[in-house]
Design a protein around this motif. Structure first.
Motif, PDB file in Angstrom:
ATOM      1  N   UNK A  14       0.842  -1.192   0.000  1.00 26.53           N
ATOM      2  CA  UNK A  14       0.000   0.000   0.000  1.00 26.53           C
ATOM      3  C   UNK A  14       0.877   1.241   0.000  1.00 26.53           C
ATOM      4  N   UNK A  15       0.328   2.317  -0.524  1.00 28.25           N
ATOM      5  CA  UNK A  15       1.071   3.565  -0.626  1.00 28.25           C
ATOM      6  C   UNK A  15       0.192   4.727  -0.198  1.00 28.25           C
ATOM      7  N   UNK A  16       0.738   5.554   0.658  1.00 25.02           N
ATOM      8  CA  UNK A  16       0.071   6.783   1.090  1.00 25.02           C
ATOM      9  C   UNK A  16       0.916   7.954   0.607  1.00 25.02           C
ATOM     10  N   UNK A  17       0.291   8.905  -0.041  1.00 18.81           N
ATOM     11  CA  UNK A  17       1.039  10.029  -0.596  1.00 18.81           C
ATOM     12  C   UNK A  17       0.239  11.305  -0.461  1.00 18.81           C
ATOM     13  N   UNK A  18       0.917  12.356  -0.078  1.00 16.26           N
ATOM     14  CA  UNK A  18       0.303  13.681  -0.016  1.00 16.26           C
ATOM     15  C   UNK A  18       1.284  14.667  -0.634  1.00 16.26           C
ATOM     16  N   UNK A  19       0.766  15.570  -1.455  1.00 13.81           N
ATOM     17  CA  UNK A  19       1.683  16.466  -2.133  1.00 13.81           C
ATOM     18  C   UNK A  19       1.051  17.793  -2.497  1.00 13.81           C
ATOM     19  N   UNK A  20       1.863  18.659  -3.062  1.00 11.20           N
ATOM     20  CA  UNK A  20       1.414  19.974  -3.482  1.00 11.20           C
ATOM     21  C   UNK A  20       2.108  20.326  -4.791  1.00 11.20           C
ATOM     22  N   UNK A  21       1.389  21.064  -5.640  1.00 13.43           N
ATOM     23  CA  UNK A  21       1.924  21.474  -6.931  1.00 13.43           C
ATOM     24  C   UNK A  21       1.640  22.948  -7.136  1.00 13.43           C
ATOM     25  N   UNK A  22       2.624  23.664  -7.640  1.00 19.53           N
ATOM     26  CA  UNK A  22       2.430  25.082  -7.895  1.00 19.53           C
ATOM     27  C   UNK A  22       3.157  25.481  -9.167  1.00 19.53           C
ATOM     28  N   UNK A  23       2.654  26.529  -9.817  1.00 18.86           N
ATOM     29  CA  UNK A  23       3.276  27.082 -11.010  1.00 18.86           C
ATOM     30  C   UNK A  23       3.602  28.549 -10.758  1.00 18.86           C
ATOM     31  N   UNK A  24       4.712  29.020 -11.331  1.00 18.91           N
ATOM     32  CA  UNK A  24       5.083  30.412 -11.153  1.00 18.91           C
ATOM     33  C   UNK A  24       5.825  30.907 -12.393  1.00 18.91           C
ATOM     34  N   UNK A  25       6.199  32.198 -12.387  1.00 13.79           N
ATOM     35  CA  UNK A  25       6.825  32.842 -13.546  1.00 13.79           C
ATOM     36  C   UNK A  25       5.955  32.711 -14.796  1.00 13.79           C
ATOM     37  N   UNK A  26       4.644  32.979 -14.619  1.00 12.80           N
ATOM     38  CA  UNK A  26       3.698  32.945 -15.742  1.00 12.80           C
ATOM     39  C   UNK A  26       3.688  31.599 -16.460  1.00 12.80           C
ATOM     40  N   UNK A  27       3.750  30.527 -15.690  1.00 14.83           N
ATOM     41  CA  UNK A  27       3.685  29.192 -16.257  1.00 14.83           C
ATOM     42  C   UNK A  27       4.988  28.653 -16.802  1.00 14.83           C
ATOM     43  N   UNK A  28       6.082  29.395 -16.619  1.00 18.36           N
ATOM     44  CA  UNK A  28       7.371  28.936 -17.115  1.00 18.36           C
ATOM     45  C   UNK A  28       8.089  28.007 -16.140  1.00 18.36           C
ATOM     46  N   UNK A  29       7.506  27.792 -14.975  1.00 18.37           N
ATOM     47  CA  UNK A  29       8.109  26.902 -13.986  1.00 18.37           C
ATOM     48  C   UNK A  29       7.009  26.224 -13.180  1.00 18.37           C
TER      49      UNK A  29
END
Length: 215
Positions: A14-29
């Motif tokens: 079994x696998x438990x995962x928690x995460x976060x995702x973000x974009x910056x520099x007008x979508x360039x990163x």
């Protein structure tokens, strides 16, 4: 003895995962961060006092964090990197023997065979956007894997390594041409651990391909 080695429950994980995702520099990163825990249970091991009969009491657990970053600073340029730090651990008290050193002991608390605690990868590509060479793409990458062990008692260490790769590709109408070069520096390194050591990784090598697109 055969009946006693049969398991009434299947091997599970079994696998438990928690995460976060973000974009910056007008979508360039974009940045991704994930915390995870992976558990494996009910695989066959030989416990002390079992009369050398395997039983489904094996279990291990891995906890860690993974970070990935993607950058697209200018048209045609892409930089993708990821890194992982984790703590893998055997949780079963089964006994193992290292036949090379002649040592027998419990594997509880040791690191599973072939698993590193740190690893990372960086890959950069650039595709020419204009002119006669438009569509020509170059790539360069580096792969890192930390040390691991070739045996379950953690007596035989496989050293860490860094390997460099490169690639080039070009599309001509419906034909894709590509060349991939592995291990640019022809470094001697070891992977695929076995009970007595590890197999060497690929030497300097090149692979070419031609792909036809009929769509």
């Amino acid at each position: 003895h055969i009946d006693q080695a049969l398991s009434t429950a299947p091997e599970t994980s079994d696998q438990i995962e928690v995460g976060a995702k973000t974009m910056f520099f007008d979508g360039k990163a974009d940045l991704n961060v994930a915390l995870f825990q992976v558990s494996r249970n009910n695989y066959f091991v030989t416990l002390p006092g079992s009369g050398n009969i395997p039983t489904p009491h094996g279990k291990d657990r891995t906890r860690g964090v993974e970070v990935s970053l993607g950058l697209r600073p200018i048209a045609g340029l892409s930089i993708i990197g990821n890194g992982t730090v984790m703590d893998p651990e055997n949780r079963a008290g089964n006994v193992a023997t290292n036949p090379v050193l002649g040592i027998t002991g419990s594997v509880f608390g040791t690191r599973p065979v072939g698993v590193a605690t740190t690893m990372g990868h960086l890959w950069t590509t650039y595709e020419i956007q204009r002119g006669l060479a438009r569509g020509l793409m170059f790539g360069f990458g580096v792969t890192y894997k930390g040390d691991s062990y070739a045996d379950s008692l953690n007596l035989l260490k496989v050293p860490s390594y860094v390997v460099f790769d490169a690639a080039a590709s070009y599309r001509i109408k419906r034909v894709d041409l590509a060349v991939n070069i592995k291990n640019l520096t022809d470094k001697t390194y070891y992977t695929n651990p076995t009970f007595a050591g590890a197999l060497p990784g690929n030497p300097l090598s090149a692979f070419g391909s031609i792909r036809f697109n009929f769509n």
